[in-house]
Design a protein around this motif. Structure first.
Motif, short mmCIF file in Angstrom:
data_model
loop_
_atom_site.label_atom_id
_atom_site.label_comp_id
_atom_site.label_asym_id
_atom_site.label_seq_id
_atom_site.Cartn_x
_atom_site.Cartn_y
_atom_site.Cartn_z
N THR A 441 -8.79 -44.69 10.28
CA THR A 441 -7.45 -45.26 10.26
C THR A 441 -7.51 -46.75 10.53
OG1 THR A 441 -7.38 -44.57 12.53
CG2 THR A 441 -6.25 -43.20 10.96
N GLN A 552 -5.88 -41.90 0.17
CA GLN A 552 -5.32 -42.30 1.47
C GLN A 552 -6.08 -41.54 2.54
OE1 GLN A 552 -3.10 -40.70 -0.85
NE2 GLN A 552 -1.07 -41.53 -0.55
N TYR A 553 -6.37 -42.20 3.65
CA TYR A 553 -7.09 -41.48 4.70
C TYR A 553 -6.10 -40.78 5.59
CZ TYR A 553 -9.81 -40.26 8.71
OH TYR A 553 -10.40 -39.54 9.70
N THR A 554 -6.26 -39.46 5.74
CA THR A 554 -5.44 -38.75 6.73
C THR A 554 -6.40 -37.98 7.60
OG1 THR A 554 -5.28 -37.01 5.11
CG2 THR A 554 -3.37 -38.43 5.34
N LEU A 555 -5.96 -37.71 8.82
CA LEU A 555 -6.89 -37.07 9.76
C LEU A 555 -7.19 -35.65 9.29
CD1 LEU A 555 -8.22 -38.19 12.15
CD2 LEU A 555 -6.57 -37.06 13.62
N ASP A 557 -7.17 -33.76 6.09
CA ASP A 557 -6.98 -33.85 4.65
C ASP A 557 -6.81 -32.45 4.08
OD1 ASP A 557 -6.99 -34.33 2.02
OD2 ASP A 557 -8.80 -35.55 1.97
N GLU A 558 -5.64 -32.18 3.49
CA GLU A 558 -5.41 -30.81 3.01
C GLU A 558 -6.28 -30.49 1.80
OE1 GLU A 558 -1.51 -30.36 1.45
OE2 GLU A 558 -1.38 -32.45 0.83
N GLN A 560 -9.48 -31.28 1.46
CA GLN A 560 -10.88 -31.57 1.79
C GLN A 560 -11.85 -30.75 0.91
OE1 GLN A 560 -12.16 -33.99 3.60
NE2 GLN A 560 -14.15 -33.25 3.00
N ASP A 652 -4.00 -46.95 -2.92
CA ASP A 652 -5.11 -46.68 -2.02
C ASP A 652 -6.45 -46.94 -2.69
OD1 ASP A 652 -5.08 -44.63 -3.83
OD2 ASP A 652 -4.13 -43.23 -2.47
N LYS A 867 4.82 -41.86 -3.03
CA LYS A 867 3.97 -40.72 -2.71
C LYS A 867 3.45 -40.14 -4.02
CE LYS A 867 5.63 -38.78 1.64
NZ LYS A 867 6.91 -39.51 1.76
#
Length: 2048
Positions: A441, A552-555, A557-558, A560, A652, A867
């Motif tokens: 992040t 986009q980096y998300t903690l 990641d759905e 993955q 991104d 989005k």
């Protein structure tokens, strides 16, 4: 754009007069001039040819000009050729010359040509020319002009070969060659310039639109019939597509979704394990699961026969990459892990790609991973099978055991892999990566920046490589978006490897857990070629692109999973530069590293240019429409973004790199793009000065289309996007793929056509197939010529070169094969040739897949509110431009319908079925230099709007269309069938919604049906389409039809969708044949990936006419110049065809489908047989009590009578009813027939129980009996070969083998001779016919098995062992019969295989002969030469045929009566016994969402039994006049009554095989449970302990009453001491259909009739009674028994024996044999004959409801049924398992010789051994016996005279010893093992204090071991080495054997060495004999052996110690003793010295 232009002026000094033509070829691309007609000496061509070229002109390139004499009829004759090297042109750019031609013999001739050549470069360095001077000629495809359709109105006209003199306006508007349909007919099959090409240029001077069809017809008429596409003439409009691409129908991504898999592995035994006296255990590992076999003690050939099952629920990709590892471990126990002997690895995918997904009885070669120099460490014999859902595994039969012992011939390796694999190193080099996303992040980054003051990249990447179960990692590059590693990971593995893929993954190193950034799989099959001209795996250095989740980096990641390589990536993640190389190791060289551990080492950097030259690419896209936008996102503005790599990705994509210096050309940032372009090199033209990318469309608010969807208002204005990007120029790779893809697409289309033709039974499928193959041949040869000119570009890797070569070879051979197959396509071979063609298709698709990436794929994202919502991914090769047509991507410069879908897992299931948006999208990708044509493919009639007024060369931001056409669309929605059940009732309330452009309409909702007939016309008025009329006509947009289920509450549920193209009528065309009115067609409906029904509809698009004034005004508005000509067709004023008003007043304003389109109807009568209902489940918790069946078809129907009490009698009282209905004449259009069952509750309520739709009524159409048959009677034959009534010439389809010969039936008598034949017969080659045919051939009774894959019984071998010498009736039992049958079966299969191999060979010879053009009569002369060619092919087949020959050479077996063993259910052999009674499953409840409707079984709520028969109404009178015709029964004459009937059911269960283990120990304790109606039998007390292949041998009697109790369930349960018993699997049998079937499945008919013994007749009715009954029922004449053993039935005469023997051996006369011979050949009786079920054993799969679709084992059994009103049957046959016979094996060890000497004597130092011999029977190691010790043998001779006695239990039939013992001290009961009878003898050296030393061993298989040598001298190693060749003996036959056998052991180098010889005597006695004459162990009483005569020398030193000591002292140790004495003296001296020294010194000092 670079180009080469050649102006051909004249050809002079020609001879004679005539038509001339010239052909100019450059870089393999030929262009033809026009024909110069009737010219004399000089031909004035005056024509210009232009080749746009992508790469610079090479100095060595050639230009070739050929002049021909043109002929309309014959092929053109070559006058001469002119060739020149273009060196001068390349240097100067311009050249004029006149030169002479040369002829075929390279002689110069007088004729000369005058030409002018110019070479134009990008920067204008070549010669310049003005635009008017040359016009470009469209390049010529397939040897003819591709005419261009460009209307005069568009203002952009292409010239077409006109001479430079003519003006532009006068050029010819010609039509473009269409992509599909009849126009594909214009490719004239030949690549040569064909005779019609040149006439055509003149004919089409002005082409009016209405001529087009006639033209097409005429063109098609000129061709061979083969090349015409059979898509009918309407296909011109439906499928022609030049500017538009075909949409992909299947929406949902299928990969990535978990599936059930079961891997079953049987470890049978191991052999030749390296090591002495080991205790081996086999460890089986799949992925991370490990299982172990039990330990076998002190043997290196252990026998296990243990079965392991691994269950998985994972996506296919994950499954197939798992590694199966077999390892043998030596002496493993609880405390220690044991030592590894060797391992074998293979991935699951390799097993799955085997035939039948399995390896059966194959030997795995073990190798030691820690010592690669060692070679083979032993072999493990195993079966491995991988079963996915719905696969069924057939267990193959094995010819005989001896084949399997041939280890080398049965290695566990896929076809084509050499037996000796070598070790190799696999180098995976990881160079660098770029474009990595953030993996952290920004908050953290800012904190760091504040503290440390530097800005770091937010990712710490490293690369992990996985291959064949091993992992290697590179180092971590801290914080770098563009890391550079330059490291290589090295794997050592056997080559070729059995693991297909290398997994390369970039990961982000993190303190908590590392995550994958992106994954790439390298498929080794694609980067290597195993042919003789093949190459080792090699790749790169090349960039691979990685795709995965959004950037986009998300903690959390759905998506993955996408980064781990599961499913389709939805965004570009990074690209990685890698290369792969393989080197074969020379394991003999000393410097080889022995271990196989993964190593990582640094490598040198590679140069920038190694991967290709950086080029600037330009991507342009235009959005023509965006419709069907999901309503959830419809409220916010929407924009679309296009990205390629990270270019164009604003949200991104940008990762600014701080650590790496900017590389100018590879920069990925918008900010620097401008500066970059300012500094760009000069060769980029001026106009690009301020070209920035525009990658997304402006946001727009959607409009509402209807309740579900929105659309964006892109009407006149179409937004555009464009992106510039820099990539290495590796376009050749993509071009190569494109060429192959195009050939494959064409082939696929052809094959689909052929299948469609076969399916709809149209005429001439073979023609279309020939056409498709012809196209393939042309495509292949064209590919080879194009690929040939492939220039050496920079950055070509080794793989590029090798791949090109191998592709060219493959394509060339494929072209040849296709050509050859084409000649063999005949009407009767279409299907098999179609299969071959499908193999071609797979090969093409495989070749086309390019392993080295170049340009990343293009992603289109729909954005809302910044989005990412939904995406589409388009491979870059599909839109890549090339000047060569074949190389261009299939969607480049075309309008494509693109459906956006949700990313990742969101797209699974229902969410994935709905369209998120549908785009009409135009894309073009190419080099920036060649971008001038990028708008060419767009529909014409637009103006470009650019972003700024100044930039002239900028791409447009918007296109404004000023031409629009107005149309009316008529959608004729007739009906749909087999829709998806969307309601809980099992039905749907369907309606259809039709979308076209931005409009949509719906049909009415029809309630409760899966087969709605809407019969409705939907009219869309004023549909506006943009672009030019003519283009639209060829290429209309697609129509989307979606189907929904209307629900009273909530929104409608999606059922499926389909696409269609309308037939178009322009305003000036007449509305009439051949295209109008359009025909109804079937369209497949898809729901996700599964087919959800079909739609019958037609669509037409009619242009609405204008008046002339409007046209003129429009033209003046568009073009400022004067319009050259306006031609308004005669039909210009014609109006649209009228619409009929709504006819049906009840339906309101709904328009019906008009008459010309709806099908022609005629009157049919449908008769329904109502038999009964079965197994109805509860509905809403209440039981069904009074059901009724409603039948409905096309709005008419009939109801059955009410069943008054379902519990008491579920059958109907009235059997036959009928109704009449109007149905289409065309059988393919028949509507489905619906069967519904309702329950009548109190107060007049009806509740739907379940329903069934019969989708095809064709099976039930009654056809009139054939007059030509002898005596035809009432007959209603169903098309499927099922019969309602039997008919004169028909036979049932169920005879086990069909033949292509029908019996001719003369009126006279036919005699059939039936003597007992010898059991071994040559089979005819049996030809299978499909169900439609009626022919049956007589097959002898033992050859009932027509399928090849007879199960090899795991535990059975040659069954005829005992019978060979004792065919005594008393000894034979039912099992003898069973084993003999299995044996016969195998022999038949072998002979069948041999016959097939022979037939294949013959065909091969024929094919070869055809290829070599040998006339058949020369065949035998040239045969020998031909055979040489097929040597290789034969060698594999030789084995098979060899097996068959050997079976014929065997001594004839004693005749044992046999039965038939089916390796499948009896039902599948006899068409489910639905000969007149059909079973229809009733469904209720929603259909499952699973792909294959696999859950349908859960929806079954019951079954309806009955039948249908339909026929046109006025039926001829002859039928009804027949005697005994009952009008109430209609066509269903003479069927039995359906009153309840009592039956005795006798179930015999023989055995089960391959049960799924149910206990932890990998075994099960099975027992049988049987359930029929209310009665249930559980045979729990007779469970069989720890056995997966139990032999039950039981019979059970149950009484039942049909119809209430008719479903028999036989289950196998696992017995558990504690808790409930688990179900292993069960099988269900419908007894009722069997009972009533005319195949007479109540009690199988034996092959022979006998009154007593093992083959006693089981049926209470004798054969003569059965025959009489059959004749009476079938109304046929007979049986008449005559003298001399003859019987006459109908008009056939059968013969047979007439005597029979009773128990007392008395003979008496009988007719039973005769009657039985008729019954066994009942299928030959005319009219009523059918194959009667023989005495049999059927094999039924066991299924478990918890694991649907995966077999849990198999059960062998059969069922007899006896009606209770007949005499009672005899007692059940005894099938109880054979008890093993008790034997005693007595082994006398007499002497040994030449045993190696192991010990050195302490004193004498001599070599000697203290020998003893140990022996045991395999499996009984604990009972091992030792002789006494022969001490101190100096010569290796030992004398023992010692007897071993081994008692054992033996099963003769199975050749196995039976042992019962407890597995461990905790076991509850004994387990029975069956193991081969093998005797092991070992020789040992006894030691007093240390462990004894093992010297050698021999193992003898008591059934086949080599005969012992007569003397010790003759005994040698060959007796073991060449075991296969030597004659073997069996102790069970010989009883007593004496001789010398060798002892062997393996030395360090793994070679066998002789370690001794033993003289032994083996004597086998039965238990009874052993009791009579007992013997003692060792040398004990009774019958003692004499003491051995051992020489005294052994105890020499004991007796005369002095002698021995002297010997010791003098001889051996003399010097040693002297040395010791001297040393001692020295020591004493020193000691004394040291002792006395101090005292002496003191004395000296003190001066004493």
């Amino acid at each position: 754009m670079m180009s080469l232009v050649v102006h051909l002026k004249t050809a002079a000094h020609l001879r004679g007069k005539g038509d001339r033509i010239a052909k100019v070829t450059f870089r393999g691309l030929p262009l033809y001039s026009r024909v110069a007609e009737n010219c004399g000496e000089v031909a004035h061509f005056n024509e210009t040819f232009r080749w746009p070229i992508a790469s610079r002109l090479d100095q060595n390139e050639m230009l070739e000009i050929q002049v021909y004499n043109y002929s309309k009829v014959f092929t053109n004759r070559l006058v001469g050729t002119f060739c020149m090297v273009l060196q001068k042109v390349a240097e100067e750019g311009h050249l004029e010359l006149t030169d002479t031609l040369i002829d075929d013999n390279n002689m110069s001739i007088k004729t000369s040509v005058t030409i002018d050549i110019r070479y134009q470069l990008m920067d204008g360095t070549g010669g310049m020319w003005s635009d008017g001077e040359f016009l470009d000629v469209p390049d010529d495809r397939d040897g003819m002009f591709a005419f261009e359709t460009d209307s005069l109105l568009s203002g952009q006209s292409h010239g077409s070969g006109t001479s430079p003199g003519r003006s532009l306006q006068g050029s010819i508007p010609t039509f473009r060659k269409a992509g599909r349909g009849v126009f594909s007919a214009m490719k004239l099959g030949k690549t040569k310039c064909s005779k019609d090409d040149h006439k055509r240029g003149d004919e089409l001077a002005v082409l009016e639109m209405e001529d087009l069809d006639k033209k097409a017809m005429r063109l098609a008429g000129m061709l061979e019939p083969d090349t015409i596409s059979l898509a009918s003439v309407t296909a011109v409009t439906t499928n022609v597509s030049n500017k538009r691409s075909k949409p992909d129908i299947k929406m949902e991504p299928s990969s990535g979704r978990p599936v059930d898999y079961q891997i079953s592995i049987t470890v049978i035994e191991a052999r030749q394990l390296i090591g002495l006296n080991m205790d081996p255990v086999v460890c089986v590992e799949v992925g991370d699961d490990k299982k172990y076999t039990s330990m076998k003690e002190s043997t290196n050939c252990p026998y296990y026969n243990e079965y392991f099952v691994f269950d998985f629920h994972v996506p296919p990709d994950v499954m197939f990459d798992k590694i199966i590892k077999l390892s043998v471990i030596h002496s493993k126990n609880l405390l220690r892990s044991g030592t590894l002997v060797g391992t074998f690895k293979m991935d699951v995918g390799t097993v799955y790609s085997q035939p039948e997904h399995q390896f059966y009885h194959k030997w795995a070669v073990l190798s030691d991973p820690d010592d690669i120099t060692a070679g083979c460490k032993g072999y493990v014999k195993c079966d491995i099978a991988v079963v996915g859902k719905g696969d069924n595994i057939k267990t193959p039969h094995k010819a005989n055991e001896t084949d399997e012992d041939d280890i080398e011939g049965n290695l566990l390796l896929p076809e084509g892999i050499p037996a000796e694999r070598q070790w190799a190193r696999f180098y995976v080099k990881i160079h660098r990566a770029e474009g990595l996303p953030k993996m952290n992040t920004s908050i953290m980054a800012n904190v760091k920046k504040a503290f440390i003051g530097e800005n770091r990249d937010l990712v710490d990447p490293y690369v992990q490589v996985q291959f064949s179960g091993q992992k290697g990692k590179t180092s971590v590059q801290k914080s770098s978006y563009e890391p550079i590693w330059n490291e290589q990971v090295i794997f050592t593995e056997l080559f070729p490897p059995l693991c297909k893929r290398i997994k390369v993954q970039i990961r982000d190193s993190d303190k908590v857990n590392d995550v994958a950034i992106g994954t790439h799989f390298v498929d080794l099959r694609k980067i290597s070629n195993d042919g003789d001209k093949g190459f080792l795996p090699t790749l790169g250095p090349a960039w691979v692109n990685m795709y995965g989740s959004t950037r986009q980096y998300t903690l959390m990641d759905e998506h993955q999973d996408l980064n781990d390589g599961l499913g389709e990536g939805v965004s570009f993640r990074a690209r990685l530069l890698i290369s792969v190389a393989v080197e074969i190791l020379d394991t003999t060289s000393p410097e080889t590293i022995c271990s196989t551990d993964v190593q990582v080492e640094p490598v040198s950097n590679i140069s920038e240019s190694a991967t290709g030259k950086m080029e600037e690419f330009f991507l342009f896209g235009s959005f023509l429409e965006a419709t069907m936008i999901d309503r959830k996102i419809g409220d916010k503005p929407i924009s679309f973004e296009i990205t390629i790599g990270n270019y164009g990705n604003h949200i991104d994509g940008v990762s600014k790199s701080s650590s790496v210096k900017k590389k100018k050309k590879e920069d990925e940032n918008q900010e620097e793009e401008n500066e970059l372009i300012q500094n760009s090199s000069e060769d980029e033209a001026d106009e690009d000065a301020d070209l920035t990318s525009v990658s997304s469309t402006p946001p727009m608010k959607p409009f509402i289309t209807d309740r579900n969807y929105f659309h964006l208002p892109y009407f006149e204005k179409k937004p555009c996007v464009y992106i510039k990007s820099w990539w290495q120029d590796q376009r050749r790779r993509l071009y190569n793929s494109n060429m192959m893809d195009k050939i494959a697409d064409k082939l696929e289309e052809g094959l689909n056509d052929v299948q469609e033709i076969i399916k709809t039974e149209k005429a001439f499928p073979e023609r279309r197939l020939r056409g498709a193959l012809e196209e393939l041949t042309i495509g292949c040869s064209r590919y080879v010529t194009l690929a040939n000119k492939d220039v050496n570009l920079a950055g070509r890797t080794k793989l590029d070169r090798e791949r090109l070569k191998s592709c060219m070879r493959e394509m060339d051979s494929m072209g040849q094969q296709a050509k050859q197959i084409r000649t063999q396509v005949k009407k009767n071979t279409v299907k098999e040739k179609l299969k071959l063609a499908q193999n071609f298709l797979q090969r093409l698709r495989f070749l086309a897949d390019e392993p080295q990436h170049s340009i990343p794929d293009v992603f289109i994202w729909m954005m809302s509110n910044n989005k990412r919502i939904a995406y589409a991914r388009i491979p870059s090769k599909d839109i890549l431009f090339s000047v060569v047509d074949e190389e261009t991507g299939k969607d480049c410069g075309k309008v494509k319908a693109v459906f956006l879908k949700l990313p990742g897992k969101k797209g699974f299931g229902p969410a994935g079925w709905t369209v998120q948006a549908k785009l009409e999208l135009y894309l073009w990708l190419g080099l920036n230099k060649s971008r001038k044509d990028f708008l060419n493919g767009l529909p014409n009639g637009f103006e470009e709007i650019r972003a700024t007024k100044t930039g002239h060369g900028l791409p447009p931001v918007t296109l404004v269309y000023d031409m629009k056409q107005v149309f009316q669309l008529r959608a004729h929605m007739y009906q749909a069938r087999s829709l998806f059940a969307a309601d809980s009732s099992g039905l749907s309330d369907p309606f259809a919604r039709v979308f076209f452009s931005s409009q949509s309409q719906v049909t009415e909702v029809l309630n409760e049906t899966l087969c709605p007939t809407w019969d409705q016309l939907l009219v869309f008025d004023d549909v506006e389409l943009f672009g030019e009329a003519t283009e639209l006509r060829d290429d209309p947009p697609i129509i989307v039809v979606e189907f929904y289920d209307q629900d009273t509450v909530g929104k409608a549920e999606f059922i499926g969708r389909t696409f269609a193209k309308p037939t178009i009528k322009m305003r000036d065309e007449p509305y009439g044949p051949p295209r109008f009115p359009p025909q109804l067609e079937y369209y497949q409906i898809y729901r996700g990936n599964s087919i959800a029904g079909e739609l019958l509809a037609a669509f037409e698009l009619l242009q609405i006419p204008f008046d002339a004034e409007e046209i003129r005004r429009a033209l003046i508005a568009v073009h400022d110049f004067a319009v050259p000509q306006i031609k308004v067709g005669q039909g210009g004023r014609a109006d649209l065809p009228p619409l009929e008003g709504p006819t049906d007043s009840e339906r309101g304003p709904i328009l019906p489908v008009p008459l010309g389109i709806r099908p022609v109807l005629s009157r049919y009568r449908i008769e329904v047989l109502f038999w009964g209902l079965r197994d109805l489940k509860r509905i809403n918790l209440a039981q069904v009590d009074r059901p009724r069946v409603d039948i409905e078809c096309a709005g008419r129907g009939v109801q059955s009578v009410l069943i008054q009490n379902y519990k008491k009698n579920p059958n109907f009282s009235t059997l036959v009813k009928w109704f009449e209905v109007d149905l289409p004449e065309n059988e393919l259009l028949h509507p489905p027939l619906n069967i519904r069952v309702v329950d009548c509750r109190a107060f007049g309520r009806y509740i739907l129980v379940g329903s069934h739709a019969v989708s095809t009524l064709r099976h039930f159409i009654y056809s009139l009996p054939d007059k030509s048959c002898n005596n035809w009677a009432t007959a209603a034959k169903l098309m499927n070969g099922y019969m309602v009534l039997t008919n004169g010439c028909s036979q049932a389809r169920s005879s086990p083998s069909f033949s292509s010969r029908t019996f001719s039936r003369p009126a006279g008598d036919i005699s059939v001779n039936l003597e007992a034949e010898p059991p071994i017969r040559k089979m005819d080659t049996v030809v299978k016919l499909d169900a439609m045919s009626d022919a049956v051939v007589k097959v002898d009774m033992n050859e009932d098995e027509s399928d090849k894959e007879k199960k090899k019984k795991k535990k059975k071998k040659k069954g005829g062992v005992e019978e060979e010498e004792e065919t005594d009736e008393r000894v034979l039992d039912w099992w003898s019969k069973y084993f003999a049958s299995i044996e016969t079966l195998k022999e038949n299969l072998r002979s069948q295989e041999a016959a097939q191999a022979e037939a294949e060979e013959r065909e091969d010879l024929e094919i070869a002969a055809e290829a070599a053009e040998i006339r058949p009569d020369d065949l035998h002369l040239k045969g020998s030469k031909m055979k040489e060619r097929f040597k290789e092919k034969k060698s594999s087949k030789q084995k098979r045929s060899h097996a068959a020959d050997s079976s014929e050479k065997r001594p004839p077996k004693a005749r044992v009566d046999e039965l038939v063993v089916y390796n499948k259910e009896l039902e599948s052999e006899y068409g489910n016994f639905e000969d007149w009674l059909h079973t229809f499953n009733l469904y209720r409840g929603k259909a499952g969402d699973d792909d294959e409707h696999a859950l349908d079984d859960d929806r079954i709520v019951g079954r309806f039994k009955g039948s249908l028969c339909m026929y046109k109404v006025p039926l001829s009178q002859e039928i009804t006049r027949e005697a005994g015709y009952d009008p109430n029964m209609g066509m269903f004459q003479s069927i039995p009554h359906n009153d309840p009937i009592h039956v005795l059911v006798r179930v015999y269960v023989v055995r089960a095989t391959d049960l799924h283990p149910a206990d932890i120990n990998g075994k099960a304790d099975p027992y049988i449970a049987i359930k029929l109606g209310k009665s249930e039998i559980k045979d729990k007390e007779n469970y069989i302990s720890k056995q997966l292949n139990p032999v039950f041998g039981k019979s059970f009697d149950i009484e039942a009453t049909f119809p209430m109790e008719s479903m028999l369930t036989v289950s196998v349960y696992d017995w558990d001491l504690v808790g409930t018993d688990d179900l292993i699997g069960e099988t269900k049998i419908d007894l009722e259909n069997r009972f009533y079937s005319k195949f007479r499945a109540t009690c199988g008919i034996a092959s022979n009739y006998s009154l007593h013994g093992y083959n006693i007749w089981r049926d209470p009715m004798k054969p003569s009674q059965i025959l009489a009954k059959l004749c009476k029922e079938g109304k046929i004449d007979g049986p008449h028994y005559g003298p001399g053993g003859k019987v006459k039935v109908a008009n056939r005469i059968f013969t047979g024996p007439t005597e029979i023997e009773d128990e007392n051996g008395l003979k008496k006369q009988t007719e039973e044999h005769l009657a039985l011979s008729v019954l066994n050949h009942w299928e030959e009786i005319p009219r009523v004959g059918c194959k009667l079920v023989p005495e049999h054993v059927e094999t039924r799969p066991l299924l478990n409801p918890d694991k649907p679709g995966i077999e849990q084992g198999r059960l062998e059994m059969w069922v007899d049924m006896f009606p209770m009103d007949m005499p009672a049957p005899g007692p059940a046959i005894d099938t109880s398992p054979r008890k093993p016979k008790r034997y005693e094996l007595r082994v006398i060890i007499w002497n040994t010789d030449e045993v190696i000497l192991e010990d050195d004597d302490y004193f004498t130092g001599e070599k000697s051994s203290d020998i003893f011999v140990r022996g045991w029977l395999k499996g009984q190691q604990e009972d091992k016996q030792d002789t006494d010790v022969h001490y101190h043998s100096l010569t290796g001779e030992g004398n023992f005279n010692w007897r071993f006695v081994f008692p054992f239990d033996y099963l003769v039939a199975e050749e196995k010893i039976v042992i019962s013992k407890k597995e461990s001290m905790f076991s509850w009961d004994e387990t029975e093992y069956k193991i081969p009878a093998r005797l092991t003898m070992q020789v040992w050296d006894a030691d007093h204090f240390s462990a004894d030393d093992f010297l050698g061993a021999i193992e003898l298989d008591l059934n086949r071991f080599p005969r012992g040598a007569k003397t010790a001298k003759q005994c040698n190693l060959d007796m073991i080495r060449n075991e296969q060749e030597l004659p073997t003996i069996s102790i069970f036959k010989q009883k007593r054997v004496k001789g010398w056998w060798p002892f062997v052991a393996r030395d360090e180098n793994d070679e066998m060495e002789l370690t001794g010889k033993v003289e032994a005597e083996l004597h086998l006695v039965t238990a009874e004999e052993a009791e009579k004459s007992p013997v003692g162990l060792g040398r004990n009483e009774p019958d003692p052996l004499e003491k051995p005569n051992r020489p005294d020398t052994t105890f020499l030193w004991f007796l005369s110690p002095l002698k021995a000591i002297r010997y010791l002292v003098c001889n051996r140790y003399k010097w040693l003793i002297i040395k010791i004495v001297l040393a001692l003296l020295l020591l004493i001296m020193i000691g004394l010295f040291l002792y006395s020294m101090p005292g002496y010194l003191v004395k000296k000092l003190l001066g004493a």
